[in-house]
Enzyme design. Structure first.
Site, PDB file in Angstrom:
ATOM      1  N   PRO A 184       0.899  -1.211  -0.158  1.00  0.00           N
ATOM      2  CA  PRO A 184      -0.101   0.193   0.008  1.00  0.00           C
ATOM      3  C   PRO A 184       0.711   1.371   0.035  1.00  0.00           C
ATOM      4  O   PRO A 184       2.112   1.216   0.505  1.00  0.00           O
ATOM      5  CB  PRO A 184      -0.664   0.029   1.389  1.00  0.00           C
ATOM      6  CG  PRO A 184      -0.614  -1.666   1.685  1.00  0.00           C
ATOM      7  CD  PRO A 184       0.643  -1.984   1.142  1.00  0.00           C
ATOM      8  N   CYS A 185       0.159   2.237  -0.655  1.00  0.00           N
ATOM      9  CA  CYS A 185       1.010   3.632  -0.614  1.00  0.00           C
ATOM     10  C   CYS A 185       0.487   4.326   0.598  1.00  0.00           C
ATOM     11  O   CYS A 185      -0.449   4.744   0.929  1.00  0.00           O
ATOM     12  CB  CYS A 185       0.587   4.408  -1.921  1.00  0.00           C
ATOM     13  SG  CYS A 185       1.493   5.781  -2.028  1.00  0.00           S
ATOM     14  N   GLN A 186       1.715   4.856   1.391  1.00  0.00           N
ATOM     15  CA  GLN A 186       1.337   5.716   2.521  1.00  0.00           C
ATOM     16  C   GLN A 186       2.345   6.860   2.594  1.00  0.00           C
ATOM     17  O   GLN A 186       3.697   6.538   2.251  1.00  0.00           O
ATOM     18  CB  GLN A 186       1.535   4.783   3.759  1.00  0.00           C
ATOM     19  CG  GLN A 186       0.755   3.842   3.936  1.00  0.00           C
ATOM     20  CD  GLN A 186       1.299   2.572   5.138  1.00  0.00           C
ATOM     21  OE1 GLN A 186       2.051   1.878   4.966  1.00  0.00           O
ATOM     22  NE2 GLN A 186       0.585   2.837   6.562  1.00  0.00           N
TER      23      GLN A 186
END
Length: 469
Positions: A184-186
């Site tokens: 996931p992109c955080q």
């Protein structure tokens, strides 16, 4: 006791042991199936081949041990058919890989197809786990399934130092040649960096990346040192958090001793951006980071070679659709009226908001990106059923025109649009509700695009394996 009585007793004891062993095997098989399918589905499936009147309650009683009759050969065979079979090349695998943030196995598919053995999978969403296990062979003797990756990396425990974390990773994750991760992109926070450095608690990526799931990937790479990794994310990763996220990721991978293919190429022609439209009729861009351990000194690799693997002719949308679908996939009058007038309102303001209505008989191009929110209203990809636009503007509630309201894609059609199965086929198992299926396909990758990446990468994997041996 006579010899006859002794022999009879021994045979009876052997029969009892065999029956207990058979019952335990049956129970284990049923438990594996119930990890994927609900009891009602299992009961309905068993009724197809059984003389017994299986129900959800009887399945529950059997699994708890209150029903001790053995399963018949037909029942065992039916339960086995609900589980995925081993790959055709099993057990002569060419290389080993792990599948992190695996979703429903979209990236795994291509690497298994070129001879890879998946030895470890991590996926936290319980519904995705069911779909994954329904479709991908997960032999417990050669494969481990994990849900929360932080249970492996120990990143959520502030009392664990880096050395302990790496030791735990070594114990939990098998050795492998290739690491796959659609993380996931955080955003990365730099707050507290100076304080951590002053305390001597973190250096480099251990400081900057902490608190993100990319940090867990980096820890695994550090501990296991795979020859090659393939990381996948949305195209906007490059601009996420004003570019800070991507900067830290690339700096981290460099710090860990890996060369990322095409790292210095930017702009619209960046080969790291792979669009699914070259394989199936859907615009779906993903960034693909392929990294190689520098000390292996493998030849240079570039994703710019990928176009050579594009199919000569893209499958048209119409070939992916069923001729008839259930009425529940047709938009309700209320929802269609809302979407129609919402789009008209924004068109009047000069905005681009609205639905994506496509006529499959005429569409030879690509549709919009299927998103995880598709289950809400299906607005990005609506299939035209003969709606008369001109008549709709004049008399939206016209009864004849209302009968031709557009419809959503079905989950089965989504599976084909994402490349999980071929046109007209029903080979990909969908054991979850429509809502969960839409979310899963909307979060996945275009399977043939990553199969092409795997195929392109195979010679480099083979060289890396030879160096390891």
């Amino acid at each position: 006791m006579s010899n006859f009585d002794r022999l009879t007793a021994e045979l009876a004891q052997q029969a009892q042991v065999h029956a207990q062993h058979k019952e335990e095997q049956d129970r284990q098989l049923l438990q594996r199936v119930l990890e994927i399918y609900d009891r009602k589905t299992v009961a309905a499936t068993l009724r197809k081949v059984s003389q017994r009147e299986w129900t959800r309650e009887s399945v529950n009683r059997w699994i708890k041990g209150s029903r001790c009759y053995p399963l018949t050969e037909a029942e065992v065979s039916m339960l086995g058919s609900m589980l995925p079979a081993p790959p055709v090349h099993h057990p002569d695998y060419a290389f080993r890989f792990i599948d992190l943030f695996a979703g429903i196995g979209g990236i795994r598919s291509g690497f298994e197809a070129i001879g890879g053995q998946c030895v470890f999978t991590s996926e936290w969403n319980k519904h995705s786990v069911r779909t994954y296990k329904a479709n991908w062979y997960c032999d417990e003797t050669q494969h481990r399934f994990n849900q929360d990756i932080r249970d492996v990396t120990l990143s959520g425990d502030p009392q664990v130092d880096d050395r302990e974390a790496y030791q735990h990773i070594q114990q939990q994750i098998p050795d492998h040649d290739v690491l796959l991760a659609g993380f996931p992109c955080q955003p990365f926070s730099l707050a507290g960096v100076s304080k951590k450095n002053a305390l001597g608690r973190a250096h480099g990526f251990e400081c900057e990346a902490q608190g993100t799931l990319f940090f867990d990937v980096a820890r695994i790479i550090t501990a296991k040192k795979p020859a090659i990794f393939v990381l996948e994310n949305v195209k906007n990763l490059k601009s996420h958090d004003k570019g800070n996220t991507f900067r830290i990721i690339m700096a981290t991978l460099d710090e860990l001793g890996y060369e990322v293919a095409d790292a210095d190429i930017v702009g619209p022609q960046d080969p790291k951006i792979v669009d699914g439209k070259h394989f199936l009729p859907q615009h779906r861009e993903r960034i693909v980071l392929v990294g190689f351990r520098r000390d292996l000194q493998l030849p240079a690799f570039s994703l710019s070679l990928l176009p050579a693997l594009y199919p000569r002719q893209r499958t048209p949308l119409n070939a992916l659709l069923d001729s008839q679908v259930e009425e529940k996939y047709i938009l309700t009058p209320t929802l269609w009226k809302y979407l129609y007038h919402y789009a008209k309102k924004h068109q009047a303001r000069g905005n681009g908001f609205g639905y994506g209505l496509v006529d499959p008989a005429l569409e030879n191009g690509v549709v919009r990106t299927l998103s995880a929110r598709y289950y809400k209203d299906g607005s990005e990809i609506l299939i035209d059923r003969g709606w008369n636009k001109a008549l709709g503007e004049q008399d939206f509630d016209n009864a004849d025109n209302q009968q031709r309201r557009p419809r959503r894609l079905t989950p089965r059609e989504c599976a084909r649009l994402m490349g999980f199965e071929q046109p007209g086929a029903q080979t990909f198992r969908i054991p979850v509700s429509d809502t969960q299926a839409y979310r899963q396909f909307g979060n996945s990758v275009v399977v043939p695009a990553f199969a092409a990446v795997a195929k392109l990468l195979l010679p480099w994997i083979e060289q890396a394996v030879r160096k390891r041996r």
